[in-house]
Design a protein around this motif. Structure first.
Motif, PDB file in Angstrom:
ATOM      1  N   VAL A 167       0.888  -1.254   0.106  1.00  0.00           N
ATOM      2  CA  VAL A 167       0.000   0.109   0.022  1.00  0.00           C
ATOM      3  C   VAL A 167       1.125   1.157  -0.012  1.00  0.00           C
ATOM      4  O   VAL A 167       1.678   1.565   0.965  1.00  0.00           O
ATOM      5  CB  VAL A 167      -0.847   0.042   1.068  1.00  0.00           C
ATOM      6  N   ALA A 168       0.889   2.026  -0.927  1.00  0.00           N
ATOM      7  CA  ALA A 168       1.918   3.104  -1.347  1.00  0.00           C
ATOM      8  C   ALA A 168       0.928   4.294  -0.929  1.00  0.00           C
ATOM      9  O   ALA A 168       0.159   4.823  -1.659  1.00  0.00           O
ATOM     10  CB  ALA A 168       2.413   3.129  -2.739  1.00  0.00           C
ATOM     11  N   LEU A 169       1.063   4.992   0.096  1.00  0.00           N
ATOM     12  CA  LEU A 169       0.362   6.195   0.525  1.00  0.00           C
ATOM     13  C   LEU A 169       1.238   7.485  -0.006  1.00  0.00           C
ATOM     14  O   LEU A 169       2.599   7.803   0.554  1.00  0.00           O
ATOM     15  CB  LEU A 169       0.323   6.195   2.114  1.00  0.00           C
ATOM     16  N   ALA A 170       0.628   8.208  -0.703  1.00  0.00           N
ATOM     17  CA  ALA A 170       1.163   9.264  -1.001  1.00  0.00           C
ATOM     18  C   ALA A 170       2.634   9.268  -1.883  1.00  0.00           C
ATOM     19  O   ALA A 170       3.771   9.602  -1.428  1.00  0.00           O
ATOM     20  CB  ALA A 170       1.644  10.442  -0.022  1.00  0.00           C
ATOM     21  N   PHE A 171       2.590   8.163  -2.688  1.00  0.00           N
ATOM     22  CA  PHE A 171       3.934   7.794  -3.441  1.00  0.00           C
ATOM     23  C   PHE A 171       4.392   9.024  -4.250  1.00  0.00           C
ATOM     24  O   PHE A 171       3.749   9.544  -4.954  1.00  0.00           O
ATOM     25  CB  PHE A 171       3.565   6.856  -4.335  1.00  0.00           C
ATOM     26  N   PRO A 172       5.690   9.322  -4.096  1.00  0.00           N
ATOM     27  CA  PRO A 172       6.289  10.426  -4.597  1.00  0.00           C
ATOM     28  C   PRO A 172       6.893  10.200  -5.954  1.00  0.00           C
ATOM     29  O   PRO A 172       7.952   9.846  -6.026  1.00  0.00           O
ATOM     30  CB  PRO A 172       7.526  10.743  -3.729  1.00  0.00           C
ATOM     31  N   LEU A 173       5.850  10.300  -6.800  1.00  0.00           N
ATOM     32  CA  LEU A 173       6.377   9.870  -8.188  1.00  0.00           C
ATOM     33  C   LEU A 173       7.410  10.810  -8.906  1.00  0.00           C
ATOM     34  O   LEU A 173       8.124  10.128  -9.618  1.00  0.00           O
ATOM     35  CB  LEU A 173       4.914   9.997  -9.239  1.00  0.00           C
ATOM     36  N   HIS A 174       7.697  11.564  -8.436  1.00  0.00           N
ATOM     37  CA  HIS A 174       8.654  12.782  -9.110  1.00  0.00           C
ATOM     38  C   HIS A 174       8.720  13.827  -7.904  1.00  0.00           C
ATOM     39  O   HIS A 174       7.774  14.098  -7.466  1.00  0.00           O
ATOM     40  CB  HIS A 174       8.324  13.181 -10.385  1.00  0.00           C
ATOM     41  N   PRO A 175       9.960  14.428  -7.887  1.00  0.00           N
ATOM     42  CA  PRO A 175      10.177  15.938  -7.290  1.00  0.00           C
ATOM     43  C   PRO A 175       9.118  16.695  -7.491  1.00  0.00           C
ATOM     44  O   PRO A 175       8.960  16.907  -8.977  1.00  0.00           O
ATOM     45  CB  PRO A 175      11.528  16.041  -7.415  1.00  0.00           C
ATOM     46  N   PRO A 176       8.669  17.697  -6.996  1.00  0.00           N
ATOM     47  CA  PRO A 176       7.858  18.651  -7.091  1.00  0.00           C
ATOM     48  C   PRO A 176       8.225  19.612  -8.420  1.00  0.00           C
ATOM     49  O   PRO A 176       9.393  19.905  -8.337  1.00  0.00           O
ATOM     50  CB  PRO A 176       7.612  19.532  -6.075  1.00  0.00           C
ATOM     51  N   GLY A 177       7.667  19.864  -9.604  1.00  0.00           N
ATOM     52  CA  GLY A 177       8.040  20.439 -10.460  1.00  0.00           C
ATOM     53  C   GLY A 177       9.024  19.803 -11.546  1.00  0.00           C
ATOM     54  O   GLY A 177       9.458  20.037 -12.696  1.00  0.00           O
ATOM     55  N   ARG A 178       9.358  18.389 -11.247  1.00  0.00           N
ATOM     56  CA  ARG A 178      10.287  17.559 -12.198  1.00  0.00           C
ATOM     57  C   ARG A 178       9.650  16.378 -12.573  1.00  0.00           C
ATOM     58  O   ARG A 178      10.130  15.241 -12.217  1.00  0.00           O
ATOM     59  CB  ARG A 178      11.506  17.461 -11.098  1.00  0.00           C
TER      60      ARG A 178
END
Length: 259
Positions: A167-178
Motif C-alpha cells: 500500500v503506497a501512501l502518497a507515493f512521490p512519483l517525482h520531485p515537485p515540478g520535475r
C-alpha cells in the motif's frame, strides 16, 4: 533482535499529533472520529538493524479471526503521527488487521534528515523479518506500506520481504515540478499487488499522472501530499481520512482473501 520499550509513551495515543506535511488536528482521528487510542493498547518494541534501532508500535486486530498484517513506515519529513498513518492504525484493527507502524532508526536517533535510500531499506528489512517471526503461528499475509519515502522503501523491498502486497501512501512519483525525474519504475518494480493512495493536489505527482494500467489507485479529492484538505473544500478532513481508511481496509480484506 528485539527490545521492548515499555517505558515509552504510545505515540498514537495523542490527538495532538504533528507532521511536517501540515497541521494535523485530525491526524490521529480515523473514520467516525475515533482517536487512535480507541483501537486498543499498543505494544511498542525495538528491532536492531545495521543502521541503528528501529521502533515498532503494534496494534493488534480487535476483530477475530485476524486477517492480515499491515506494516507501514513514515516519510522523510515526519513520523508515524502523520494523519494517514494514525487514522489507519485506529481503523484497521476493527477489520481484523494487525497494524505495525515503524519508526526508522534515523528518527529514533533524533536526526532531522532522512538518509540515503539504501540506508532506509537497511532499517526496514530487519523489521519485516521480526514481523514474519511473530507471524509464524498465525501465518497471516503481510502487507508492506509507507507514506512518501516509506512507500518507496516498501516497493523496493517487496520481493525481498516476501510481502503479499504493498500500500503506497502518497507515493512521490517525482520531485515537485520535475516530472522528468519519474520514479514509476520503482513503483512498478514491486512485483506484487499494489494500491496507491494519492491526493488530487499532491505536488509529487497527482492521480492522473499514474498509468491507467498500473497499480490500483485510490484518489483522495482535494488532498495534498500530506492528505490535508483546504478548509473550504467540498470534503472535510475527517471525510478524507475516512475515505482512506475505508479504501485501504477494503483493499486489504480483498487481497488477504486471495492469499
Amino acid at each position: 533482535m528485539t527490545r521492548r520499550s515499555s517505558d515509552r509513551v504510545d505515540p498514537l495515543g495523542s490527538t495532538a499529533a504533528t507532521d511536517s506535511t501540515g497541521p494535523t488536528d485530525p491526524a490521529a482521528v480515523g473514520a467516525g472520529g475515533r482517536s487512535a487510542g480507541d483501537a486498543g493498547p499498543a505494544e511498542v518494541f525495538e528491532v536492531t538493524t545495521p543502521v541503528g534501532a528501529a521502533r515498532v508500535t503494534v496494534r493488534r486486530a480487535t476483530a477475530v479471526p485476524a486477517r492480515a498484517w499491515f506494516v507501514a513506515s513514515h516519510g522523510a519529513g515526519g513520523g508515524i503521527e502523520a494523519r494517514d498513518l494514525a487514522a489507519l492504525a485506529a481503523a484497521l484493527p476493527a477489520r481484523g488487521i494487525h497494524v505495525a507502524l515503524v519508526e526508522q532508526p534515523w528518527r529514533v536517533a533524533g536526526r532531522r534528515l532522512a538518509p540515503a535510500p539504501g540506508t532506509l531499506d537497511a532499517g526496514w528489512l530487519p523489521v519485516l523479518a521480526e514481523i514474519a517471526r511473530r507471524n509464524a503461528v498465525e501465518g497471516l499475509p503481510v502487507f508492506g506500506s509507507g507514506r512518501s519515502a516509506g512507500a518507496r522503501v516498501a516497493c523496493r523491498t517487496a520481493a525481498e520481504t516476501n510481502v503479499a502486497g504493498v500500500v503506497a501512501l502518497a507515493f512521490p512519483l517525482h520531485p515537485p515540478g520535475r516530472p522528468e525525474r519519474s520514479r514509476l519504475a520503482e513503483l512498478l518494480g514491486a512485483g506484487v499487488p499494489t494500491l496507491v493512495v494519492q491526493g488530487e493536489r499532491d505536488s509529487f505527482g497527482g492521480p492522473d499522472e499514474f498509468p491507467a494500467d498500473g497499480p490500483t489507485l485510490l484518489r483522495v479529492p482535494f488532498a495534498d501530499h500530506g492528505f490535508a484538505v483546504p478548509k473550504r473544500a467540498a470534503i472535510t478532513q475527517e471525510a478524507a481520512l475516512a475515505l482512506i481508511t475505508a479504501g485501504v481496509g477494503d483493499w486489504l480484506v480483498a487481497a488477504s482473501a486471495r492469499e
